[in-house]
Motif scaffolding. Structure first.
Motif: not given
Length: 312
Positions: A201, A204, A279, A283
């Motif tokens: 995460l 991203v 995720v 994204p």
């Protein structure tokens, strides 16, 4: 009256070399061909009661029995033995072999040939395994980049390897394959990251050129009362980003999450919650929502007195 067969205690649970057991008189060749024993590798067996198809530790025990001198369990398998489980459910055992060492190919083993000094190998419960720093060195220079960062974050978080130790390790190995990737991975690594999906995460956001969020951030209200710890935070804008794993579906955990979320919102925090599907497969949805929240807070300003600290 027929004789009741007994199982030798030393063969009850762990894999063993069949020919050695026969030579020691513990079993006969005919017994090895019987239903009580499961063949894992050529000449390596385990009792059927100890066989678990997806038990990676069992497969590591078996692999160690066929490794030639100078070789070691490495890569993701070494990380697993050190307590960092990043393996696919049915992944083969990763082993590292010095260039001059030979080992017959086996589908249950993934072989990497590399220089391997005596200082790079230690033992774990009797198994030859690459040291934590060598394990990190190998995983950190293996693409894809995201998986490499996930591995390094996990090893750092478990305090198995210190960033300075890993940086110092590859000073004399600058010409090795993948070292350029490892340098990039180290620049992105975050020892406070507590899960692979939290790392993913965070990447991203970073890969979308958003500011790097602060991991494991403790939030307090204006009176100094602890409100909760969030996975990732932009304290400047009072924005929290949370990864919601399956454990959040537990009723007790869910209730705690609701209470914490309400307290954060009452204190003026925006809380964005994301799942594995977000995720791994969407994204752009994450970056769109995070960018929108930052933009809103930048335009309106965030002047409410709310304090917090990183978990560092």
């Amino acid at each position: 009256m027929p004789r009741v067969s007994t199982m030798p205690r030393q063969l009850a649970f762990l894999p063993f070399v069949g020919s050695r057991a026969v030579a020691e008189g513990l079993l006969t060749k005919a017994m090895l061909r019987g239903p009580s024993w499961h063949r894992l590798l050529p000449d390596v067996y385990v009792h059927v009661d100890g066989y678990r198809e997806n038990d990676h530790r069992m497969w590591c025990d078996a692999a160690a029995l066929v490794l030639p001198p100078g070789a070691a369990i490495g890569g993701l398998s070494a990380a697993y033995l050190w307590g960092v489980d990043l393996l696919p459910r049915t992944g083969p055992v990763s082993v590292v072999l010095p260039e001059a060492v030979r080992l017959r190919p086996r589908p249950q083993l993934t072989v990497t040939r590399s220089t391997l000094s005596a200082q790079d190998v230690t033992t774990f419960a009797g198994l030859p395994v690459t040291t934590p720093v060598r394990t990190a060195f190998d995983l950190g220079r293996r693409p894809p980049r995201t998986s490499a960062v996930v591995a390094i974050d996990a090893l750092f978080n478990r305090r198995l390897v210190k960033p300075a130790a890993l940086s110092g390790y590859f000073v004399d190995r600058a010409g090795w394959p993948g070292v350029a990737l490892l340098r990039e991975v180290l620049s992105l690594a975050e020892p406070e990251s507590e899960s692979p999906m939290e790392t993913r995460l965070r990447l991203v956001l970073v890969d979308a050129d958003l500011p790097a969020p602060t991991p494991q951030y403790d939030v307090y209200d204006a009176q100094g009362r602890f409100l909760g710890r969030v996975d990732l935070a932009y304290p400047r804008w009072r924005i929290a980003l949370e990864y919601e794993g399956d454990h959040h579906r537990d009723r007790q955990h869910f209730r705690r999450d609701v209470a914490r979320l309400n307290a954060l919102r009452a204190a003026g925090w925006i809380v964005l919650r994301f799942t594995a599907d977000d995720v791994l497969r969407n994204p752009t949805q994450i970056t769109r929502l995070a960018s929108q929240a930052i933009r809103e807070r930048t335009l309106t300003g965030t002047r409410r007195s709310v304090t917090g600290t990183s978990a560092r």
